[in-house]
Write a protein that holds these residues in place. Structure first.
Motif, PDB file in Angstrom:
ATOM      1  N   THR A 188     -26.438 101.461   8.017  1.00  0.00           N
ATOM      2  CA  THR A 188     -26.525 101.110   9.443  1.00  0.00           C
ATOM      3  C   THR A 188     -25.294 101.617  10.176  1.00  0.00           C
ATOM      4  OG1 THR A 188     -27.846  99.123   9.000  1.00  0.00           O
ATOM      5  CG2 THR A 188     -26.662  99.201  11.091  1.00  0.00           C
ATOM      6  N   TRP A 203     -23.422  95.922  15.787  1.00  0.00           N
ATOM      7  CA  TRP A 203     -24.522  96.881  15.675  1.00  0.00           C
ATOM      8  C   TRP A 203     -25.789  96.268  16.254  1.00  0.00           C
ATOM      9  CZ3 TRP A 203     -22.495  93.980  11.796  1.00  0.00           C
ATOM     10  CH2 TRP A 203     -23.359  93.132  11.081  1.00  0.00           C
ATOM     11  N   LYS A 220     -35.310  96.888  15.068  1.00  0.00           N
ATOM     12  CA  LYS A 220     -36.623  96.366  14.673  1.00  0.00           C
ATOM     13  C   LYS A 220     -36.780  94.907  15.087  1.00  0.00           C
ATOM     14  CE  LYS A 220     -37.381  99.476  10.755  1.00  0.00           C
ATOM     15  NZ  LYS A 220     -37.623  99.580   9.280  1.00  0.00           N
ATOM     16  N   ARG A 221     -35.704  94.124  14.936  1.00  0.00           N
ATOM     17  CA  ARG A 221     -35.763  92.694  15.277  1.00  0.00           C
ATOM     18  C   ARG A 221     -35.287  92.421  16.692  1.00  0.00           C
ATOM     19  NH1 ARG A 221     -31.878  90.099  11.656  1.00  0.00           N
ATOM     20  NH2 ARG A 221     -32.676  88.162  12.510  1.00  0.00           N
ATOM     21  N   LEU A 274     -25.690  92.284   6.739  1.00  0.00           N
ATOM     22  CA  LEU A 274     -26.707  93.311   6.610  1.00  0.00           C
ATOM     23  C   LEU A 274     -27.536  93.126   5.342  1.00  0.00           C
ATOM     24  CD1 LEU A 274     -24.590  96.344   7.829  1.00  0.00           C
ATOM     25  CD2 LEU A 274     -26.743  95.573   8.841  1.00  0.00           C
ATOM     26  N   ASN A 275     -26.895  92.728   4.261  1.00  0.00           N
ATOM     27  CA  ASN A 275     -27.635  92.443   3.031  1.00  0.00           C
ATOM     28  C   ASN A 275     -28.642  91.322   3.246  1.00  0.00           C
ATOM     29  OD1 ASN A 275     -26.544  94.373   1.305  1.00  0.00           O
ATOM     30  ND2 ASN A 275     -24.822  93.073   0.715  1.00  0.00           N
ATOM     31  N   LYS A 322     -24.009 100.056   4.785  1.00  0.00           N
ATOM     32  CA  LYS A 322     -25.333  99.798   4.215  1.00  0.00           C
ATOM     33  C   LYS A 322     -26.414 100.597   4.941  1.00  0.00           C
ATOM     34  CE  LYS A 322     -23.915  96.692   1.239  1.00  0.00           C
ATOM     35  NZ  LYS A 322     -24.035  96.888  -0.235  1.00  0.00           N
ATOM     36  N   GLU A 333     -21.202  93.658   5.740  1.00  0.00           N
ATOM     37  CA  GLU A 333     -22.021  93.969   4.564  1.00  0.00           C
ATOM     38  C   GLU A 333     -22.860  92.759   4.154  1.00  0.00           C
ATOM     39  OE1 GLU A 333     -19.251  97.339   2.294  1.00  0.00           O
ATOM     40  OE2 GLU A 333     -19.018  95.210   1.819  1.00  0.00           O
ATOM     41  N   SER A 368     -29.957  90.274   6.149  1.00  0.00           N
ATOM     42  CA  SER A 368     -30.994  90.587   7.125  1.00  0.00           C
ATOM     43  C   SER A 368     -32.051  91.536   6.561  1.00  0.00           C
ATOM     44  CB  SER A 368     -30.387  91.201   8.374  1.00  0.00           C
ATOM     45  OG  SER A 368     -29.787  92.461   8.094  1.00  0.00           O
ATOM     46  N   SER A 369     -31.657  92.320   5.534  1.00  0.00           N
ATOM     47  CA  SER A 369     -32.621  93.253   4.953  1.00  0.00           C
ATOM     48  C   SER A 369     -33.516  92.586   3.915  1.00  0.00           C
ATOM     49  CB  SER A 369     -31.882  94.420   4.296  1.00  0.00           C
ATOM     50  OG  SER A 369     -31.085  93.982   3.224  1.00  0.00           O
ATOM     51  N   ASP A 424     -29.888  95.719  15.609  1.00  0.00           N
ATOM     52  CA  ASP A 424     -31.043  95.737  14.717  1.00  0.00           C
ATOM     53  C   ASP A 424     -32.241  95.985  15.622  1.00  0.00           C
ATOM     54  OD1 ASP A 424     -33.314  95.099  13.229  1.00  0.00           O
ATOM     55  OD2 ASP A 424     -32.290  93.557  12.061  1.00  0.00           O
ATOM     56  N   THR A 469     -20.546 103.673   9.095  1.00  0.00           N
ATOM     57  CA  THR A 469     -21.869 103.446   8.509  1.00  0.00           C
ATOM     58  C   THR A 469     -21.725 102.432   7.388  1.00  0.00           C
ATOM     59  OG1 THR A 469     -22.619 105.688   9.038  1.00  0.00           O
ATOM     60  CG2 THR A 469     -23.863 104.475   7.381  1.00  0.00           C
TER      61      THR A 469
END
Length: 354
Positions: free
Chosen positions: A295, A318, A322-323, A350-351, A293, A347, A353-354, A320, A291
């Motif tokens: 995710t 991983w 939603k996208r 993911l930072n 962030k 990390e 993309s959020s 995503d 896991t």
């Protein structure tokens, strides 16, 4: 790589083994109890990402299984898929990721062994595909038909294949500009790369020209045109090519390197119809769920004693949801990197993309 791009095809061969990427075709498989089919895929990426995407059957196709193999490799790799192979695995060695409804949306599974038939087809396909790419300029995408019985007896349902010659971009700014122009998946360059690793090159991969293949009248018309050219051609002329216009991409690729070592980042869109993604791994490889962030991600490390996949020593990725984007990070087979190195890159992604 992405070779590694397309979507729905029926096949008529009777093999019970597996092997594609690049990256772009969808295999429509028959009922699991029937002998399964062969599909060839054109891919151009520098590293292999073995991924199957199962789509929800459309009306009129109840009982069919849909897979969209997306694989990225130095050359094309042929996949022979056994219907039960993506579900018959030991839970202690392989992973399952479920959504909030409890449905499996991502899993890992064993890569079946190659057969003599798959090796022969792979070799033949790779030879013709390379000839097509040698006639293309960087960034060109083409359909082609080969007058070769050893190829066509395995491609009765989709005789016209596709090839893409990537335009490799040497700066990340140029890659980002191309990503924005073609609406490919956007991502930022990681800020915590391993010491000495710098952007080497990147490229995007076009959306499939004919998603649905034989379901599309345009594909059938193209097939008729190229096959008629083949019939009328003089003896010894065996390759027939038509370049295709394209302006949209659905995969982005970037490589960061230090000497002979590298890290690849592949970001690929998948359609909302895709309900399950399967990542292939060797039986001896170790796979674990992490896991990062918040995710859930998969991490796969090649076993030192096993013959490694071309994906490299380490893989981390991983979805995503939603996208509708799949991220995959991988390195070379004798890479000095550790799991923690890939985690730091993840990390950053993911930072961003959020």
């Amino acid at each position: 790589m992405r070779e590694l791009q397309n979507r729905t095809q029926k096949q008529s061969l009777k093999y019970t083994d597996l092997q594609d990427r690049g990256f772009k075709n969808m295999d429509k498989l028959t009922e699991p109890e029937n002998a399964l089919k062969i599909q060839a895929f054109d891919v151009s990426d520098k590293v292999m990402e073995q991924v199957y995407q199962k789509a929800t059957p459309k009306k009129g196709n109840i009982g069919k299984i849909h897979f969209q193999p997306r694989i990225t490799v130095p050359i094309m790799i042929l996949l022979f898929v056994v219907g039960a192979s993506v579900t018959g695995y030991a839970a202690s060695q392989y992973l399952e990721f479920r959504n909030s409804k409890g449905d499996v949306v991502l899993n890992t599974a064993k890569t079946p062994a190659e057969t003599d038939a798959s090796k022969t087809y792979t070799s033949t396909y790779a030879r013709w595909n390379e000839k097509v790419k040698n006639r293309l300029q960087p960034g060109e995408y083409a359909a082609y038909y080969v007058k070769d019985d050893s190829m066509n007896q395995n491609n009765l349902s989709n005789p016209v294949l596709f090839a893409y010659k990537p335009a490799e971009l040497s700066s990340f700014n140029s890659l980002q500009a191309e990503i924005k122009r073609t609406e490919a998946p956007l991502f930022s360059t990681p800020t915590h790369l391993p010491d000495g690793y710098k952007f080497n090159f990147g490229y995007i991969y076009p959306v499939a020209a004919y998603p649905g293949m034989m379901d599309k009248k345009e594909y059938r018309a193209l097939t008729d045109k190229l096959m008629q050219q083949a019939k009328a051609a003089p003896k010894g002329e065996n390759l027939f090519i038509q370049k295709l216009n394209w302006d949209k991409a659905d995969s982005s690729f970037a490589r960061y390197a230090r000497g002979n070592d590298y890290v690849n980042i592949t970001v690929s869109k998948y359609t909302p119809e895709v309900t399950k993604t399967t990542i292939m791994q060797n039986e001896q490889d170790s796979a674990e769920e992490l896991t990062i962030k918040g995710t859930k991600v998969y991490y796969i490390r090649a076993n030192e004693a096993s013959k490694p996949l071309e994906a490299g020593k380490n893989r981390l990725g991983w979805l995503d949801e939603k996208r509708h984007v799949h991220y995959n990070i991988s390195d070379n087979q004798d890479s000095p990197l550790t799991r923690e190195d890939l985690v730091r890159i993840a990390e950053d992604l993911l930072n961003a993309s959020s």
